[in-house]
Design a protein around this motif. Structure first.
Motif, mmCIF file in Angstrom:
data_model
loop_
_atom_site.group_PDB
_atom_site.id
_atom_site.type_symbol
_atom_site.label_atom_id
_atom_site.label_comp_id
_atom_site.label_asym_id
_atom_site.label_seq_id
_atom_site.Cartn_x
_atom_site.Cartn_y
_atom_site.Cartn_z
ATOM 1 N N SER A 166 0.251 16.662 -31.091
ATOM 2 C CA SER A 166 1.343 17.604 -30.781
ATOM 3 C C SER A 166 2.609 16.837 -30.405
ATOM 4 C CB SER A 166 0.920 18.586 -29.686
ATOM 5 O OG SER A 166 1.074 18.019 -28.412
ATOM 6 N N LYS A 167 2.441 15.692 -29.713
ATOM 7 C CA LYS A 167 3.615 14.865 -29.363
ATOM 8 C C LYS A 167 4.300 14.365 -30.629
ATOM 9 C CE LYS A 167 2.222 12.984 -24.944
ATOM 10 N NZ LYS A 167 0.952 12.343 -24.698
ATOM 11 N N LYS A 179 6.257 17.023 -32.308
ATOM 12 C CA LYS A 179 7.506 17.291 -31.571
ATOM 13 C C LYS A 179 8.513 16.153 -31.760
ATOM 14 C CE LYS A 179 5.142 20.283 -28.316
ATOM 15 N NZ LYS A 179 4.367 20.331 -27.077
ATOM 16 N N GLU A 223 -0.226 24.063 -27.712
ATOM 17 C CA GLU A 223 0.896 23.171 -27.371
ATOM 18 C C GLU A 223 2.223 23.745 -27.877
ATOM 19 O OE1 GLU A 223 0.910 20.225 -25.641
ATOM 20 O OE2 GLU A 223 -1.230 20.433 -25.199
ATOM 21 N N PHE A 224 2.134 24.731 -28.761
ATOM 22 C CA PHE A 224 3.347 25.348 -29.315
ATOM 23 C C PHE A 224 3.444 26.825 -28.919
ATOM 24 C CE2 PHE A 224 2.184 21.724 -31.871
ATOM 25 C CZ PHE A 224 3.387 21.038 -31.973
ATOM 26 N N THR A 258 -5.716 15.549 -29.747
ATOM 27 C CA THR A 258 -4.972 16.756 -30.108
ATOM 28 C C THR A 258 -3.588 16.729 -29.445
ATOM 29 O OG1 THR A 258 -7.105 17.875 -30.019
ATOM 30 C CG2 THR A 258 -5.157 19.288 -30.179
ATOM 31 N N ARG A 259 -3.565 16.353 -28.162
ATOM 32 C CA ARG A 259 -2.276 16.325 -27.443
ATOM 33 C C ARG A 259 -1.330 15.290 -28.045
ATOM 34 N NH1 ARG A 259 -5.552 16.527 -22.738
ATOM 35 N NH2 ARG A 259 -5.083 14.351 -22.314
ATOM 36 N N PHE A 279 6.679 23.609 -36.023
ATOM 37 C CA PHE A 279 5.258 23.835 -36.331
ATOM 38 C C PHE A 279 4.945 25.298 -36.640
ATOM 39 C CE2 PHE A 279 0.793 24.566 -35.037
ATOM 40 C CZ PHE A 279 0.160 23.657 -35.860
ATOM 41 N N LEU A 299 -4.730 23.214 -31.044
ATOM 42 C CA LEU A 299 -3.401 22.583 -31.113
ATOM 43 C C LEU A 299 -2.278 23.606 -30.935
ATOM 44 C CD1 LEU A 299 -1.870 19.819 -31.847
ATOM 45 C CD2 LEU A 299 -1.518 20.896 -34.055
#
Ligand code: SF4
Length: 393
Positions: free
Chosen positions: A192-193, A196, A47-48, A188-189, A202, A44
């Motif tokens: 992350s959305k 956000k 994504e950051f 997982t994606r 995060f 994860l």
């Protein structure tokens, strides 16, 4: 067209379930519980802006609390249960000398493939539900009573590296007349959305531990996310149960790494066990053709549809087939395992407590009711292989 309506994995259009999760979090009469699969915690962060394999377990727990989940639990808890059940089933079959090799059942894309292409081998696949669904079943049938609410008042959300897990939870045999084991599965994606969308910083979150009792796990549960990991975990427990001896060297290194077909022998007492870990459905086909023709001498086979295993799942941050990324994620899971205090699934205190308080014996009557399932011959169903391939990219 037709494919969209019947595609078993829902992969043709990647369904976005984040709205459903927000809806559940907003319901005042629901206790929303979330579980996080092992592969998520080592990916994860990408994504950051973090590197592949950076472990962000504590930050994920903090983020999920901030999003509004009442209890943040670990799929790893259920992965340990899966091993207790699967090792018991394996030992049972070994002693009977029947229905071997046992085939793992935690990957729904693989199970679906087997149902479509090898219906005559359905007696070989383990009857164990996947960790995702074992978790949901225990959350609703056991944890609910611990907190004094009805099973249907719990919503179980899962965060998975996988698109096929969305299809798995909708299999109608996984639950009962009143409720499914798991209500919403996001990738997982998608998590992350949501992080956000909520404006959560995060990278600067403090670490928080999982809630208990469904947050405790062993090192072995983590490696479920890498190809060969389920097999290695199963062998750690099977060895000790079959021999009544302490297994000193618990690292089965020959089953690690990203080769498509990994085979090895292990001496368990006086028995030689022939084991195999397969990843990728093309490789699964090769091995299953051998099993079907009677040429295979394996006792146990792990199959994962995604090349590399769940760390490379279709719901993870995109890796575009970059094996360095996949290896970094896998290495991180083996690192967590290596540094865990308890590394054998049958030594998980919370899991053992669950059995003594509620389930009774592994592979016993209640375990069958809540943790096992059955499969269907789907060889006459419309096939949607392109979509399966996409689900397991
Ligand atoms: Fe899902 Fe791939 Fe893991 Fe199978 S191997 S459970 S398809 S992520």
């Amino acid at each position: 067209g037709q494919c969209v309506a019947v595609c078993p994995t829902g992969a043709l259009t990647e369904v976005n379930n984040t709205g459903l999760v927000w809806d559940e979090l907003n319901k005042v009469d629901k206790t929303v519980v979330v579980q996080v699969a092992p592969a998520v915690r080592v990916a994860l962060g990408e994504e950051f802006g973090l590197n592949p394999g950076e472990i962000t377990t504590g930050k994920i727990v903090s983020a999920l609390k901030l999003l509004g989940f009442k209890y943040v639990f670990d799929t790893n808890f259920a992965a340990d249960i899966t091993i207790l059940e699967e090792a018991s089933e394996f030992i049972h079959r070994l002693k009977e000398g029947k229905n071997l090799p046992i085939l793992t059942s935690c990957c729904p894309a693989w199970v679906n493939y087997l149902e479509h292409h090898y219906p005559t081998l359905l007696n070989l696949v383990s009857s164990c539900k996947s960790p995702q669904n074992m978790f949901g079943s225990i959350a609703k049938n056991y944890f609910s009573s611990k907190i004094g609410i009805k099973p249907k008042d719990i919503t179980v959300v899962s965060v998975m590296p996988c698109i096929a897990k969305k299809y798995e939870i909708s299999r109608e045999e996984l639950g009962n007349n009143d409720f499914f084991d798991v209500d919403v599965s996001i990738t997982t994606r998608e998590l992350s959305k949501m992080i956000k969308q909520a404006g959560i910083d995060f990278l600067n979150l403090d670490d928080e531990p999982f809630d208990n009792p469904m947050g405790e796990s062993t090192g072995a549960a983590n490696i479920f996310g890498a190809t060969g990991g389920v097999l290695e975990a199963a062998l750690r427990t099977s060895y000790e149960w079959l021999t009544n001896e302490n297994l000193e060297n618990i690292d089965f290194k020959s089953v690690r790494g990203i080769d498509g077909i990994k085979e090895f022998k292990v001496n368990i007492g006086s028995t030689i066990i022939n084991a195999c870990a397969v990843n990728g459905l093309g490789n699964a086909k090769k091995v299953m053709d051998e099993v079907k023709s009677g040429k295979s001498n394996y006792h146990i086979i792990e199959v994962m549809a995604c090349p590399g295993g769940c760390v490379a799942g279709g719901g993870q941050p995109y890796h575009y087939g970059d094996y360095d990324k996949i290896k970094a994620r896998s290495n991180a899971l083996y690192h967590i395992d290596k540094h865990s205090e308890v590394r054998k699934p049958h030594k998980n205190p919370s899991v053992n407590n669950l059995y003594s308080e509620f389930l009774g014996e592994p592979y016993g009557d209640l375990a069958h009711r809540y943790l096992h399932t059955y499969y269907f011959d789907k060889s006459n169903f419309f096939e949607c292989e392109e979509n399966l391939a996409e689900a397991t990219e």
